[in-house]
Design a protein around this motif. Structure first.
Motif, PDB file in Angstrom:
ATOM      1  N   UNK A  48       0.844  -1.203   0.000  1.00 21.19           N
ATOM      2  CA  UNK A  48       0.000   0.000   0.000  1.00 21.19           C
ATOM      3  C   UNK A  48       0.883   1.258   0.000  1.00 21.19           C
ATOM      4  N   UNK A  49       1.922   1.255   0.800  1.00 17.41           N
ATOM      5  CA  UNK A  49       2.853   2.391   0.825  1.00 17.41           C
ATOM      6  C   UNK A  49       3.558   2.525  -0.533  1.00 17.41           C
ATOM      7  N   UNK A  50       3.989   1.399  -1.091  1.00 15.90           N
ATOM      8  CA  UNK A  50       4.680   1.426  -2.380  1.00 15.90           C
ATOM      9  C   UNK A  50       3.761   1.956  -3.486  1.00 15.90           C
ATOM     10  N   UNK A  51       2.477   1.590  -3.441  1.00 18.18           N
ATOM     11  CA  UNK A  51       1.536   2.077  -4.446  1.00 18.18           C
ATOM     12  C   UNK A  51       1.384   3.593  -4.363  1.00 18.18           C
ATOM     13  N   UNK A  52       1.326   4.109  -3.135  1.00 22.08           N
ATOM     14  CA  UNK A  52       1.251   5.563  -2.956  1.00 22.08           C
ATOM     15  C   UNK A  52       2.496   6.240  -3.518  1.00 22.08           C
ATOM     16  N   UNK A 140      -0.064  -3.479 -11.522  1.00 22.88           N
ATOM     17  CA  UNK A 140      -0.523  -4.863 -11.647  1.00 22.88           C
ATOM     18  C   UNK A 140      -1.569  -5.142 -10.568  1.00 22.88           C
ATOM     19  N   UNK A 141      -2.540  -4.222 -10.483  1.00 24.89           N
ATOM     20  CA  UNK A 141      -3.564  -4.278  -9.439  1.00 24.89           C
ATOM     21  C   UNK A 141      -4.499  -5.459  -9.703  1.00 24.89           C
ATOM     22  N   UNK A 142      -4.585  -6.355  -8.756  1.00 27.37           N
ATOM     23  CA  UNK A 142      -5.424  -7.529  -8.938  1.00 27.37           C
ATOM     24  C   UNK A 142      -6.784  -7.404  -8.271  1.00 27.37           C
ATOM     25  N   UNK A 143      -7.146  -6.159  -7.843  1.00 27.13           N
ATOM     26  CA  UNK A 143      -8.410  -6.027  -7.113  1.00 27.13           C
ATOM     27  C   UNK A 143      -8.993  -4.618  -7.243  1.00 27.13           C
ATOM     28  N   UNK A 144      -9.102  -4.099  -8.486  1.00 24.30           N
ATOM     29  CA  UNK A 144      -9.715  -2.782  -8.670  1.00 24.30           C
ATOM     30  C   UNK A 144     -11.237  -2.929  -8.768  1.00 24.30           C
ATOM     31  N   UNK A 160      -7.175   1.010  -1.450  1.00 24.63           N
ATOM     32  CA  UNK A 160      -7.084  -0.448  -1.315  1.00 24.63           C
ATOM     33  C   UNK A 160      -6.110  -1.029  -2.341  1.00 24.63           C
ATOM     34  N   UNK A 161      -4.821  -0.916  -2.044  1.00 22.85           N
ATOM     35  CA  UNK A 161      -3.783  -1.348  -2.991  1.00 22.85           C
ATOM     36  C   UNK A 161      -2.835  -2.377  -2.384  1.00 22.85           C
ATOM     37  N   UNK A 162      -3.351  -3.221  -1.497  1.00 20.46           N
ATOM     38  CA  UNK A 162      -2.513  -4.273  -0.933  1.00 20.46           C
ATOM     39  C   UNK A 162      -2.164  -5.355  -1.937  1.00 20.46           C
ATOM     40  N   UNK A 163      -3.080  -5.643  -2.861  1.00 22.25           N
ATOM     41  CA  UNK A 163      -2.865  -6.736  -3.822  1.00 22.25           C
ATOM     42  C   UNK A 163      -2.295  -6.174  -5.120  1.00 22.25           C
ATOM     43  N   UNK A 164      -1.072  -5.735  -5.037  1.00 19.26           N
ATOM     44  CA  UNK A 164      -0.399  -5.111  -6.170  1.00 19.26           C
ATOM     45  C   UNK A 164       1.048  -5.601  -6.259  1.00 19.26           C
ATOM     46  N   UNK A 168       3.889 -11.854 -11.490  1.00 20.50           N
ATOM     47  CA  UNK A 168       3.133 -12.450 -12.593  1.00 20.50           C
ATOM     48  C   UNK A 168       1.978 -11.536 -12.992  1.00 20.50           C
ATOM     49  N   UNK A 169       1.574 -11.550 -14.264  1.00 24.16           N
ATOM     50  CA  UNK A 169       0.445 -10.712 -14.695  1.00 24.16           C
ATOM     51  C   UNK A 169      -0.836 -11.111 -13.974  1.00 24.16           C
ATOM     52  N   UNK A 170      -1.424 -10.172 -13.220  1.00 23.02           N
ATOM     53  CA  UNK A 170      -2.622 -10.473 -12.437  1.00 23.02           C
ATOM     54  C   UNK A 170      -3.632  -9.325 -12.474  1.00 23.02           C
ATOM     55  N   UNK A 171      -3.607  -8.513 -13.503  1.00 25.22           N
ATOM     56  CA  UNK A 171      -4.490  -7.351 -13.548  1.00 25.22           C
ATOM     57  C   UNK A 171      -5.955  -7.783 -13.570  1.00 25.22           C
ATOM     58  N   UNK A 172      -6.696  -7.355 -12.532  1.00 25.52           N
ATOM     59  CA  UNK A 172      -8.154  -7.547 -12.472  1.00 25.52           C
ATOM     60  C   UNK A 172      -8.771  -6.201 -12.131  1.00 25.52           C
TER      61      UNK A 172
END
Length: 248
Positions: A48-52, A140-144, A160-164, A168-172
């Motif tokens: 989450x910090x890295x996404x910010x 590579x957000x897997x939960x947008x 909500x960017x914990x699942x990033x 591997x490619x996981x874009x959802x």
């Protein structure tokens, strides 16, 4: 102040300093992170910090200020709460009836209601929402989900960017409305600035790197380079579910 019951991991609404009037924040302790099969344990707060940091480095500035700090239930992620407690933010993802006027919206998913009547899930056709779709590709957000993107006082925010940052490619995402289309010039500029920042020894870039495994950071750079190389929004490839569940 209390736990946000709908969150899948332990998530608390809190105040800083003054318990009666201090600034509102969201607090996600590492101790409350639910183990996942595809993400290492105890890493979601750092992601989450890295996404910010990445949002700031690339000039998107769509993620509320997010830090890591100690809290009543141990270290975790603390993020500015956006909006008022007694008001719902303005979502950018909408459910509409088939046949309704979709002006200003891009339908992306067919659905049905409880009675089996057809619906459409659509998102706004707006430049800032489009920018968020690019940011999600880089992350590579897997939960947008739809509820994770909203406006407050006209400003778009994403949470909500914990699942990033998985290698591997996981874009959802529900923001597929521009799939395959050329990237706007502004997004090319942001991606170019981000690539330069990630390849540097800048303080924020170094901190971001500290939250990721080497393979994850390499995959991040590969995603940025691929987007710049193709100059287009990616399309679902069928190898991974393209829509999160639930989508809203």
């Amino acid at each position: 102040m209390g736990r946000l019951a709908e969150a899948s991991n332990a998530t608390w609404l809190a105040r800083l300093e003054d318990p009666a009037s201090g600034p509102l924040v969201v607090y996600k302790p590492i101790s409350g992170e639910r183990p996942l099969w595809d993400f290492p344990d105890g890493t979601l707060a750092g992601r989450e910090r890295a996404a910010y940091l990445l949002s700031e480095l690339g000039g998107w500035c769509l993620i509320p200020r997010t830090i890591l700090r100690e809290g009543p239930r141990g270290p975790g992620m603390v993020q500015d709460w956006i909006g008022e407690l007694d008001g719902d933010p303005d979502g950018v993802v909408h459910i509409i009836r088939v046949g309704d006027d979709p002006e200003g919206l891009i339908p992306v998913l067919r659905a049905t209601d409880e009675a089996g009547r057809p619906l459409l899930v659509a998102h706004e056709d707006a430049s800032d929402v489009r920018a968020l779709s690019v940011l999600d590709c880089v992350l590579n957000n897997t939960d947008r989900k739809g509820a994770h993107a909203f406006r407050c006082a006209g400003q778009l925010y994403a949470v909500d960017h914990g699942l990033t940052f998985h290698a591997e490619p996981k874009l959802r995402t529900v923001l597929w409305g521009w799939a395959g289309k050329p990237l706007p010039d502004k997004e090319i500029e942001r991606l170019s600035a981000l690539r330069a920042a990630l390849e540097s020894d800048a303080e924020q870039a170094s901190e971001l790197r500290s939250y990721l495994a080497p393979i994850e950071h390499a995959a991040l750079l590969d995603r940025v380079r691929e987007l710049l190389g193709t100059g287009r929004h990616p399309e679902p490839d069928g190898a991974w579910p393209a829509i999160p569940w639930p989508p809203i």
